[in-house]
Design a protein around this motif. Structure first.
Motif, PDB file in Angstrom:
ATOM      1  N   THR A 100       5.671   4.039 -23.117  1.00 55.41           N
ATOM      2  CA  THR A 100       6.635   3.854 -24.196  1.00 55.41           C
ATOM      3  C   THR A 100       5.849   3.452 -25.444  1.00 55.41           C
ATOM      4  OG1 THR A 100       6.968   1.501 -23.730  1.00 55.41           O
ATOM      5  CG2 THR A 100       8.378   3.086 -22.555  1.00 55.41           C
ATOM      6  N   LEU A 101       6.407   3.752 -26.611  1.00 58.11           N
ATOM      7  CA  LEU A 101       5.732   3.383 -27.848  1.00 58.11           C
ATOM      8  C   LEU A 101       5.580   1.871 -27.938  1.00 58.11           C
ATOM      9  CD1 LEU A 101       4.525   4.083 -30.563  1.00 58.11           C
ATOM     10  CD2 LEU A 101       6.839   4.123 -31.528  1.00 58.11           C
ATOM     11  N   MET A 102       6.566   1.138 -27.467  1.00 60.57           N
ATOM     12  CA  MET A 102       6.504  -0.327 -27.474  1.00 60.57           C
ATOM     13  C   MET A 102       5.273  -0.806 -26.713  1.00 60.57           C
ATOM     14  SD  MET A 102       8.277  -3.169 -28.235  1.00 60.57           S
ATOM     15  CE  MET A 102       8.401  -4.870 -27.661  1.00 60.57           C
ATOM     16  N   GLN A 103       5.041  -0.253 -25.537  1.00 58.04           N
ATOM     17  CA  GLN A 103       3.907  -0.672 -24.719  1.00 58.04           C
ATOM     18  C   GLN A 103       2.586  -0.272 -25.356  1.00 58.04           C
ATOM     19  OE1 GLN A 103       4.130  -2.577 -21.809  1.00 58.04           O
ATOM     20  NE2 GLN A 103       1.954  -2.765 -22.292  1.00 58.04           N
ATOM     21  N   VAL A 104       2.539   0.934 -25.957  1.00 58.75           N
ATOM     22  CA  VAL A 104       1.313   1.399 -26.605  1.00 58.75           C
ATOM     23  C   VAL A 104       0.928   0.463 -27.752  1.00 58.75           C
ATOM     24  CG1 VAL A 104       0.308   3.252 -27.997  1.00 58.75           C
ATOM     25  CG2 VAL A 104       1.630   3.806 -25.962  1.00 58.75           C
ATOM     26  N   LEU A 105       1.908   0.033 -28.543  1.00 60.15           N
ATOM     27  CA  LEU A 105       1.629  -0.874 -29.656  1.00 60.15           C
ATOM     28  C   LEU A 105       1.145  -2.230 -29.147  1.00 60.15           C
ATOM     29  CD1 LEU A 105       4.613  -0.103 -32.071  1.00 60.15           C
ATOM     30  CD2 LEU A 105       2.256   0.706 -32.223  1.00 60.15           C
ATOM     31  N   MET A 106       1.766  -2.733 -28.120  1.00 55.61           N
ATOM     32  CA  MET A 106       1.357  -4.033 -27.580  1.00 55.61           C
ATOM     33  C   MET A 106      -0.048  -3.960 -26.993  1.00 55.61           C
ATOM     34  SD  MET A 106       4.962  -5.245 -25.817  1.00 55.61           S
ATOM     35  CE  MET A 106       4.193  -6.653 -25.022  1.00 55.61           C
ATOM     36  N   ASP A 107      -0.362  -2.847 -26.319  1.00 48.47           N
ATOM     37  CA  ASP A 107      -1.719  -2.667 -25.792  1.00 48.47           C
ATOM     38  C   ASP A 107      -2.736  -2.586 -26.925  1.00 48.47           C
ATOM     39  OD1 ASP A 107      -0.689  -2.689 -23.251  1.00 48.47           O
ATOM     40  OD2 ASP A 107      -0.746  -0.514 -22.986  1.00 48.47           O
ATOM     41  N   GLY A 108      -2.286  -2.152 -28.114  1.00 49.89           N
ATOM     42  CA  GLY A 108      -3.166  -2.054 -29.265  1.00 49.89           C
ATOM     43  C   GLY A 108      -3.299  -3.348 -30.035  1.00 49.89           C
ATOM     44  N   GLY A 109      -2.683  -4.446 -29.519  1.00 49.61           N
ATOM     45  CA  GLY A 109      -2.831  -5.743 -30.154  1.00 49.61           C
ATOM     46  C   GLY A 109      -1.669  -6.176 -31.008  1.00 49.61           C
TER      47      GLY A 109
END
Length: 472
Positions: A100-109
């Motif tokens: 999910t985009l939410m998870q991708v952003l969180m993984d990116g800091g």
């Protein structure tokens, strides 16, 4: 000459007395010796040879090195101005399968609350559910404010860019669409083994080939009618960005399919007060009441007529046409109509039956599943997905059993009786405008082909030619 040598010796003595080394010397215009511009720091006084120092003192005044040179310290190294550093950091991340985009952003800091706010803002201009695996995203942080997340940007298509930025109080999204230039692309091919192979060699993209097949599915059986040596021609739209990058392909404007020497040409035209459709050169709509092939990429495994039943083991009349295809292959409505039945039915398994005009009906059996929401009484359009290939009911393997009925009796789907024209015929002003379109399309295709003989020779038989053509 002796005097010159003495002067060189004295000058060298002076340099040695100062702790220097003569690494490079040359005669100047007056015959004097010019030392290399490098000056080394003076050696400690204890290292100076007294005799050399005395010789230096006896040298003529114009040859003596000024005292300040011997005693002055080297100038300090210039101070470099600090480099300006961009406080904005751009981190590049990508969407993985199932992410999910939410998870991708969180993984990116990105902090969870900021990520949620940015995704919510983005939904105003872009459906994040359409984001595909592999999509690259640039995430922006401002280090001047303690690694603060300030936005993101990505390009979902060649002609579109999307971004989210923090405006001081909240996140705002915007979409930038690039202006596209439409050009026409001409392709021509000869079939040797398969249409898909010939189209690929000619540079025809799959979506255009798929549209080509659907346009001809009204009266061409692509499993039986195509033969080696048959040819095709396609003139279709392609859109380019200002940078010259191909963004997407558009509609087919003209196509021709020559089967066993007989040409079938079609042209796109939008009649007054109507929607765009395809017509033959006589202005007759290519639409028929029934599609001969309501499924893509399938092979005919059994035709209409008597056969040995594969399950029952005895000869039995086969009142339809079977198309073998993998489980899940979409099945299309063969014509506009109303759903009469949708659900499990006898040995047909999952079954759909449609009612068309002129007492015509079509039936579809052995589906793995019926299209979501399809039910009796609904209207469907020709080409709409109504179900998916399966092997339910009395079936030995995955396939579509397709029937055409007239007056509630099954008839041969390939018979003339099943080919009832349903489209309109152009006349009057529409016919005159259509004839102009036909002439334009034929001329455009011919010009692009004839104007690229040398290019075609270099690229081989399969080639694509691009040219801008004004279309009224």
């Amino acid at each position: 000459m002796g005097a010159l040598l003495k002067r060189i010796a004295v000058t060298s003595a002076v340099a040695l007395a100062l702790g220097g080394v003569v690494s490079l010397a040359s005669l100047d215009d007056t015959g004097s010796v010019a030392l290399a511009p490098q000056a080394l720091p003076p050696a400690p006084p204890s290292d100076v040879d007294p005799e050399l120092a005395a010789a230096a003192a006896e040298a003529p005044k114009d040859q003596q090195v000024p005292q300040q040179v011997a005693t002055a310290a080297l100038p300090p190294a210039p101070t470099k101005a600090p480099l300006s550093v961009d406080p904005v950091e751009r981190r590049h991340v990508s969407v993985g399968r199932g992410d999910t985009l939410m998870q991708v952003l969180m993984d990116g800091g990105v902090p969870a609350d900021n990520a949620q706010n940015a995704v919510s803002a983005l939904s105003a201009v872009y459906d994040v559910r359409r984001m595909k695996a592999g999509q690259g995203i640039t995430v922006l942080f401002d280090h001047s404010e303690g690694d603060k997340f300030i936005g993101l940007e990505f390009q979902p298509a060649a002609e579109r860019a999307v971004s989210v930025a923090f405006n001081g109080s909240r996140y705002q999204a915007r979409q930038i669409d690039k202006p596209l230039e439409k050009k026409l692309v001409a392709a021509r091919g000869r079939i040797t083994s398969s249409l898909s192979e010939a189209a690929s060699a000619a540079g025809v993209p799959y979506p255009v080939l798929d549209a080509f097949i659907k346009r001809y599915a009204y009266d061409v059986d692509f499993q039986r009618d195509l033969q080696p040596g048959d040819t095709f021609e396609i003139l279709f739209e392609r859109y380019y960005t200002p940078e010259g990058e191909a963004a997407r392909d558009g509609d087919i404007q003209f196509a021709s399919l020559t089967l066993s020497g007989k040409e079938k040409a079609i042209y796109r035209y939008q009649a007054a007060g109507g929607t765009a459709d395809y017509y033959n050169a006589l202005g007759e709509s290519i639409r028929r009441a029934i599609l001969r092939t309501p499924i893509d990429g399938a092979r005919v495994t059994s035709g209409y007529g008597m056969r040995m039943h594969p399950v029952l083991g005895y000869s039995k009349m086969h009142k339809g046409k079977d198309f073998g295809a993998p489980v899940g292959t979409p099945i299309y409505a063969a014509g506009d109509g109303v759903v009469e039945q949708a659900g499990p039915f006898s040995s047909y398994g999952n079954y759909v039956r449609l009612r068309h005009g002129n007492q015509m009906e079509t039936a579809y059996g052995h589906m793995s599943r019926i299209a979501k929401g399809l039910r009796a009484g609904m209207r469907v359009a020709q080409g709409e997905v109504i179900g998916y290939v399966g092997a339910t009911g009395r079936a030995t393997g995955p396939h579509l059993h397709f029937e055409v009925l007239r007056g509630n009796q099954q008839i041969n789907p390939d018979s003339k009786e099943a080919k009832i024209e349903a489209g309109r015929k152009l006349d009057g002003k529409d016919m005159r405008q259509f004839q102009t379109i036909v002439a334009q399309d034929q001329e455009a295709f011919r010009d692009m082909q004839e104007g690229t003989t040398m290019v075609a020779a270099k690229l081989g038989a399969g080639h694509v030619v691009q040219a801008a053509v004004k279309r009224h």
